[in-house]
Structures are given as structure tokens and as C-alpha cells.
Design a protein around this motif. Structure first.
Motif, mmCIF file in Angstrom:
data_model
loop_
_atom_site.group_PDB
_atom_site.id
_atom_site.type_symbol
_atom_site.label_atom_id
_atom_site.label_comp_id
_atom_site.label_asym_id
_atom_site.label_seq_id
_atom_site.Cartn_x
_atom_site.Cartn_y
_atom_site.Cartn_z
ATOM 1 N N PHE A 82 35.661 17.944 -13.034
ATOM 2 C CA PHE A 82 35.125 17.176 -14.167
ATOM 3 C C PHE A 82 34.296 18.043 -15.094
ATOM 4 O O PHE A 82 33.999 17.651 -16.220
ATOM 5 N N LYS A 83 33.910 19.247 -14.628
ATOM 6 C CA LYS A 83 33.112 20.137 -15.475
ATOM 7 C C LYS A 83 33.850 20.500 -16.769
ATOM 8 O O LYS A 83 33.229 20.883 -17.742
ATOM 9 N N ASP A 120 32.386 25.751 -9.770
ATOM 10 C CA ASP A 120 33.174 25.085 -10.804
ATOM 11 C C ASP A 120 32.643 25.294 -12.220
ATOM 12 O O ASP A 120 33.405 25.291 -13.171
ATOM 13 N N SER A 172 27.244 13.425 -6.098
ATOM 14 C CA SER A 172 26.171 13.959 -6.942
ATOM 15 C C SER A 172 25.461 15.163 -6.339
ATOM 16 O O SER A 172 25.267 15.236 -5.130
ATOM 17 N N GLY A 173 25.079 16.091 -7.229
ATOM 18 C CA GLY A 173 24.323 17.272 -6.832
ATOM 19 C C GLY A 173 23.145 17.433 -7.766
ATOM 20 O O GLY A 173 22.020 17.059 -7.476
ATOM 21 N N ASN A 174 23.438 17.971 -8.973
ATOM 22 C CA ASN A 174 22.403 18.113 -9.984
ATOM 23 C C ASN A 174 22.156 16.819 -10.755
ATOM 24 O O ASN A 174 21.329 16.770 -11.650
ATOM 25 N N LEU A 175 22.915 15.776 -10.457
ATOM 26 C CA LEU A 175 22.745 14.421 -10.995
ATOM 27 C C LEU A 175 23.130 14.267 -12.466
ATOM 28 O O LEU A 175 22.781 13.277 -13.094
ATOM 29 N N GLY A 176 23.862 15.237 -13.022
ATOM 30 C CA GLY A 176 24.308 15.102 -14.410
ATOM 31 C C GLY A 176 25.349 13.999 -14.550
ATOM 32 O O GLY A 176 25.249 13.126 -15.418
ATOM 33 N N ASN A 177 26.341 14.047 -13.671
ATOM 34 C CA ASN A 177 27.434 13.089 -13.766
ATOM 35 C C ASN A 177 26.929 11.656 -13.594
ATOM 36 O O ASN A 177 27.326 10.749 -14.326
ATOM 37 N N ALA A 206 29.506 22.329 -4.335
ATOM 38 C CA ALA A 206 29.044 22.081 -5.710
ATOM 39 C C ALA A 206 27.924 21.033 -5.736
ATOM 40 O O ALA A 206 27.317 20.792 -6.778
ATOM 41 N N MET A 207 27.683 20.408 -4.583
ATOM 42 C CA MET A 207 26.603 19.416 -4.488
ATOM 43 C C MET A 207 25.442 19.942 -3.649
ATOM 44 O O MET A 207 24.563 19.171 -3.260
ATOM 45 N N HIS A 250 33.982 17.019 -2.043
ATOM 46 C CA HIS A 250 32.970 16.293 -2.829
ATOM 47 C C HIS A 250 33.359 14.826 -2.956
ATOM 48 O O HIS A 250 32.553 13.922 -2.730
ATOM 49 N N THR A 294 35.913 14.207 -8.224
ATOM 50 C CA THR A 294 35.319 15.232 -9.098
ATOM 51 C C THR A 294 36.114 16.524 -9.191
ATOM 52 O O THR A 294 35.967 17.266 -10.152
ATOM 53 N N ALA A 295 36.935 16.828 -8.176
ATOM 54 C CA ALA A 295 37.718 18.078 -8.248
ATOM 55 C C ALA A 295 39.061 17.902 -7.553
ATOM 56 O O ALA A 295 39.225 17.055 -6.673
HETATM 57 C C1 LIG Z 1 29.287 19.881 -10.178
HETATM 58 C C2 LIG Z 1 30.051 19.090 -9.190
HETATM 59 C C3 LIG Z 1 29.502 17.947 -8.553
HETATM 60 C C4 LIG Z 1 28.076 17.497 -8.783
HETATM 61 O O1 LIG Z 1 27.903 16.967 -10.073
HETATM 62 P P1 LIG Z 1 26.421 16.823 -10.690
HETATM 63 O O2 LIG Z 1 26.629 16.423 -12.095
HETATM 64 O O3 LIG Z 1 25.774 18.174 -10.555
HETATM 65 O O4 LIG Z 1 25.701 15.787 -9.887
HETATM 66 C C5 LIG Z 1 30.310 17.225 -7.686
HETATM 67 N N1 LIG Z 1 31.588 17.615 -7.427
HETATM 68 C C6 LIG Z 1 32.136 18.703 -8.009
HETATM 69 C C7 LIG Z 1 33.526 19.071 -7.659
HETATM 70 C C8 LIG Z 1 31.393 19.479 -8.897
HETATM 71 O O5 LIG Z 1 31.949 20.574 -9.455
#
Ligand SMILES: *Cc1c(COP(=O)(O)O)cnc(C)c1O
Length: 426
Positions: A104-105, A134, A245-250, A298-299, A352, A374-375
Motif C-alpha cells: 500500500f506504500k 517497503d 498497523s505499525g507507524n499508524l499512518g494507514n 513492516a509493523m 502483515h 497491505t502487501a
Molecule cells: C508499512 C506497512 C504496514 C504498517 O503501516 P503503518 O501505516 O506504518 O501503520 C503494514 N503492512 C505493510 C506491508 C507495510 O509495508
């Protein structure tokens, strides 16, 4: 529409300035002065994703010269599908991985590249990012051959997979991907020191494309808005979303879409073993941690930067708790989820996305849920193949990148090395 730092609502700037600055000078993150509210009926008859995106984003770009270019930006940036795939009666997967680098990046990076390229018409910009996965490939692909930008991508040598590395070093032209003899933290330190270095300040206009940039967050609102309306039209009910979620942007983008008035019932967070947000929801104390290494790398974030934006949106603990729930998956639970999805539904999940699949069992069965994928699993073949005991098909998009010629450049972790390298290569 103006934007301000989460730390200082008084000093307001344009969207163009917020995008070129990336991070606010006071160290806060840029947020819109207010979230526009929409009447979703105005969007019901737009079927083209790019048109939908331009109309939605125009609310945030109001009164800015960039707004005139939005239709063009969106046509170029969002030129791939976003399938909603049924899993069972009340569960769907929203596949956000059909862009050029399969995560999704691509949405955020490609839109940001359009904006920054236009903003750099009179003065070339150098983008520098540190990455462990990613983000690096999405940024490299998005900025490739953008005439007004040079991009420098730093990644820790030997600490990412062969496929991940190939996706960063296959671009050439205006993209320099450098393997740093050091850790991810060393890469991040180098980016920070470049921003403070007199040589860099004199010789370049330096910016960054990491996920803190509001220009990456805003385009992520669109797929929640668009899919919720499509879903609502078809099923006459509002979906909930589960966001890995990781950095919580999405997930922040999902809350923005809901708050703006799109038909979203609720939003839940799926986490791996890095569970600071879950601990916050359970205890009321926000306690950043050192990150833990997991299968969903990535999380692996112990101090999520967009927490600040969420807190700005939901200022009190009571607000925050009323808005969301969080679920955390251990590596073992990620493995179980990947196995089960393959056996029961013939769907291969990336690690993820598996955290969202894991969370689904705790959520109501009489309401629809969209799990955010997400990927593409083929990015993580070395993790997934031993779990499901069969090869993960390589998608055509990945094959295209694997077929490109590439060259690895290894440098010592010092700014002088990057200087030398960039001077020598013009
Ligand atoms: C970056 C990423 C996430 C986490 O997204 P955030 O916006 O950082 O919470 C989850 N899954 C994948 C595959 C990512 O690349």
C-alpha cells in the motif's frame, strides 16, 4: 485549507509548505486545521478511482496552486486496481498491493512524488530516506525519472531480503540506493545528520519522503472512502475495517475517512507483538517501547510516529477508547492465520495481513468487516513457503522488478561517504 503542527495550532501553513517541509520545525507532525466534512451522496456516482480521489483531495488542497493539478496527479499516481475480495459471508479483503512495488506504500509514495516534483520545478530537490523494507522500494519506484528530484535511499546492508534489495537497487537514473554497512538506526542517523550538515544545506534542497509527510497520508484516505461507498452501494450497510498497523499512518487515514463522513461503521487495529497501542487502550498509559522483531517486520514499531496525529484527532482517553479496539498477534498466531486462510479459503496472506485475519475471530460475525491486505505475499516468500508447503506465485509486477538489471553500492555509515558518492556522480 491550512495545516499546522500537532505541537502548535497557532502557526499555520499551506499544504504545499507542509509537503515540502515533511516534518514541522518544532518536531511535530502536520495536521489539517480541521477535517472537511462531506456529504457522501456527492460521491456516489463517481466510478473512476482517480476522479474520486481528485474530488476528495481537493478539500485539503483548497486555495493552493497545487489543486489545479490534482486530476492529473491522481490519474498518474492511481493507475492500478483495488480489488475487494470476499473471504466468507461477513469478511472481505481489500487488496492494496497491486501497485508497482506490491504494498500500500505505493499509494502515498506515488502521490507525494507528483506533488514534490511539481513543487521542485524551480529548484531541484534531493529526497533522502532510510528504509528497512517497503518504503524504500515504493519511494524509489515513485520518484524514478521524476525530472526535478534526486532520491537517495539508504538501507542496512545484509539485513533485508534479496527480493527487497532488488526492488531498491534496480532503478538507476535519478535514484541512488546505497547499502550502508550498519543497522537501520545508522541509516536513520545519517538522514538526520544530512539535514543538519552545512554542505548539504548549501548544495541541495533536502527533503524526505518518510511516512510522517502529510502528502503520503492524505492519498491513503481515498481507498477507505472509495471502498466504503462501493460496499455501501452494493450491500446497503456500512463496513468496519481491520488495519494492520505499525507507524499508524494507514489507520489514521481510515479514521480521517470515517470522521469526514464516509459510510464506515468502525475501525479496528491489528498489531503484531509490538503492542503499545493495545497497552494504551487497556491501561490509559502511553509507553513507547524498543521495537520487537517479528514476522510482520513492516509493523515492528515501538514508538509509532502517527500516534500524535491520532491523539490530536481523539484528544481524551475516553474519546480514543470509544473510537477503536486493537488486537495483537504473536508470531505463532501469524503462522496459524497464514495456514488457516490457505487451507480454508485458498487465500495466501502476507504476514502483515495475517494479523488482521487473526483479529477477525474476535469481531462480530453479524456485521461486515473489510480486512486491509497491505502487501502481496510473494514479497515474503521465504516466510510463507515453509508455512504453506507450496510456492507463492510471483506476481507479474514483482517479476518485472526482478528482471531489471541492478547494481549494489556498499558504503560506510558516514555522511562523508554519501557526500563523496553524490559529488562524484553529479
Ligand atoms: C508499512 C506497512 C504496514 C504498517 O503501516 P503503518 O501505516 O506504518 O501503520 C503494514 N503492512 C505493510 C506491508 C507495510 O509495508
Amino acid at each position: 485549507m491550512l495545516f499546522h503542527s500537532t505541537l502548535n495550532p497557532q502557526q499555520r501553513i499551506s499544504i504545499a509548505a507542509a509537503i515540502s517541509n515533511g516534518l514541522a520545525e518544532d518536531g511535530g507532525l502536520y495536521v489539517p486545521e480541521h477535517l472537511p466534512t462531506i456529504d457522501y451522496h456527492d460521491f456516489l456516482n463517481i466510478s473512476s478511482y482517480a476522479e474520486f480521489a481528485a474530488k476528495l483531495l481537493s478539500h485539503f488542497f483548497q486555495d493552493d496552486p497545487l489543486s489545479q493539478s490534482l486530476p492529473e496527479f491522481c490519474q498518474r499516481a492511481f493507475n492500478f486496481p483495488i480489488p475487494l475480495r470476499p473471504v466468507n459471508e461477513q469478511t472481505w479483503l481489500m487488496e492494496l498491493f497491486h501497485g508497482p512495488t506490491l504494498s500500500f506504500k505505493d499509494f502515498g509514495a506515488r502521490f507525494l512524488a507528483e506533488c514534490l516534483n511539481q513543487l521542485s520545478t524551480n529548484k531541484k530537490t534531493t529526497i533522502m530516506v532510510a528504509t528497512s523494507g517497503d518504503t524504500g522500494s515504493a519511494v524509489a519506484a515513485a520518484f524514478h525519472q521524476k525530472a526535478n528530484i534526486n532520491a537517495i535511499v539508504l538501507y542496512p546492508f545484509g539485513k533485508i531480503s534479496a527480493r527487497q534489495e532488488q526492488q531498491m537497487i534496480c532503478w538507476q537514473d535519478n535514484i541512488r540506493a546505497l547499502a550502508v554497512e550498519g543497522s537501520f538506526d545508522d541509516c536513520q542517523r545519517l538522514v538526520k545528520s544530512a539535514f543538519q550538515d552545512p554542505w548539504w544545506q548549501q548544495h541541495t534542497h533536502l527533503s524526505t519522503a518518510n511516512s510522517i509527510n502529510i502528502g503520503r497520508l492524505l492519498p491513503q484516505i481515498v481507498y477507505y472512502a472509495y471502498s466504503s461507498l462501493q460496499f455501501f452501494k452494493q450491500h446497503h450497510t456500512q463496513p468496519g475495517y481491520v488495519v494492520p498497523s505499525g507507524n499508524l499512518g494507514n489507520v489514521t487515514a481510515a479514521f480521517f475517512a470515517k470522521t469526514m463522513g464516509f459510510p464506515i461503521r468502525e475501525v479496528s487495529l491489528a498489531l503484531n507483538a509490538n503492542r503499545v497501542v493495545l497497552d494504551y487502550l487497556e491501561t490509559g498509559h502511553y509507553q513507547p517501547q524498543t521495537s520487537i522483531v517479528t514476522l510482520a517486520n513492516a509493523m515492528d514499531v515501538g514508538k509509532p510516529s502517527n500516534f500524535e496525529r491520532l491523539q490530536h484527532l481523539f484528544p481524551t482517553f475516553t474519546d480514543f477508547c470509544a473510537q477503536t479496539r486493537a488486537f495483537s498477534a504473536t508470531d505463532q498466531q501469524i503462522i496459524t492465520a497464514i495456514k488457516e486462510a490457505e487451507q480454508q479459503h485458498h487465500i495466501i496472506l502476507c504476514p502483515h495481513t495475517a494479523t488482521a485475519y487473526h483479529a477477525r475471530q474476535y469481531l462480530s460475525n453479524d456485521q461486515p468487516w473489510i480486512l486491509v491486505a497491505t502487501a502481496d505475499p510473494c514479497k515474503f516468500d521465504t516466510i510463507i513457503e515453509p508455512i504453506i508447503n507450496r510456492p507463492v506465485p510471483v506476481s507479474p509486477a514483482l517479476q518485472k522488478l526482478l528482471d531489471r538489471p541492478s547494481q549494489r553500492m556498499i558504503i560506510q555509515p558516514s555522511l562523508a561517504e554519501i557526500n563523496k558518492f553524490c559529488l562524484s556522480s553529479g
